[in-house]
Design a protein around this motif. Structure first.
Motif, PDB file in Angstrom:
ATOM      1  N   PHE A  23      -7.390  16.271   7.518  1.00 21.07           N
ATOM      2  CA  PHE A  23      -6.254  15.343   7.518  1.00 21.07           C
ATOM      3  C   PHE A  23      -5.032  15.982   8.181  1.00 21.07           C
ATOM      4  N   GLY A  27      -3.183  14.771  11.595  1.00 20.08           N
ATOM      5  CA  GLY A  27      -1.778  14.413  11.508  1.00 20.08           C
ATOM      6  C   GLY A  27      -0.928  15.173  12.508  1.00 20.08           C
ATOM      7  N   TYR A  62       1.648   6.926  11.188  1.00 19.31           N
ATOM      8  CA  TYR A  62       0.271   7.177  10.747  1.00 19.31           C
ATOM      9  C   TYR A  62       0.032   8.685  10.630  1.00 19.31           C
ATOM     10  N   ASP A  66      -1.142  11.144   7.416  1.00 19.94           N
ATOM     11  CA  ASP A  66      -2.236  12.116   7.370  1.00 19.94           C
ATOM     12  C   ASP A  66      -1.739  13.498   6.957  1.00 19.94           C
ATOM     13  N   ASP A  99      -8.696   1.977   7.322  1.00 19.47           N
ATOM     14  CA  ASP A  99      -8.578   2.310   8.744  1.00 19.47           C
ATOM     15  C   ASP A  99      -9.748   1.728   9.527  1.00 19.47           C
ATOM     16  N   HIS A 114     -14.335   5.958  10.965  1.00 24.65           N
ATOM     17  CA  HIS A 114     -13.598   6.092   9.706  1.00 24.65           C
ATOM     18  C   HIS A 114     -14.541   5.930   8.513  1.00 24.65           C
TER      19      HIS A 114
END
Length: 135
Positions: A23, A27, A62, A66, A99, A114
């Motif tokens: 994640f 991100g 977004y 993340d 997602d 996803h």
């Protein structure tokens, strides 16, 4: 005679740390390269500059989500309770499902990018909650 519970396994915390790193990595990448995230969601880069700026701004939002999820997983892994970590992972699986649903509904493809990892989050989260522990 004591029996160890699966939910207490250090391997689950290692798995959670790996998930948190994924994640965090996405991100950071998407905050620095928002256009690459559009491809991840199967969206085309908008032709108009104003639309492109809007899309890239939304992708940064977004990306921050993340980063937050990665840091929340790290915090719960190292400082928190395994049950809190389990619920964070289950919630992360829900995010992955949504997602994918957006990709399927808006673009018609890309959902499995996803949905493919959502069960992993759900399973590790459930194991941390003790669903496979013997009584």
């Amino acid at each position: 005679m004591s029996t160890s519970k699966l939910s207490q396994s250090p391997n689950l915390r290692i798995a959670a740390s790996i998930i948190g790193t994924i994640f965090l990595g996405f991100g950071i990448k998407f905050s620095l390269q928002p256009r690459s995230a559009l491809g991840f969601f199967e969206f085309h880069v908008p032709a108009l500059a104003s639309d492109r700026r809007l899309a890239e701004s939304l992708i940064v939002l977004y990306a921050v989500r993340d980063i937050f999820m990665g840091l929340a997983i790290y915090a719960a892994t190292y400082f928190g309770d395994r049950r809190a970590l389990g619920w964070i992972l289950i919630a992360g699986g829900g995010v992955a499902f949504v997602d994918g649903a957006v990709c399927r509904g808006q673009v018609g493809k890309g959902e499995w990018s996803h949905w493919g990892y959502a069960p992993m989050l759900e399973i590790v989260g459930a194991m941390l909650l003790g669903v496979l522990d013997k009584a």
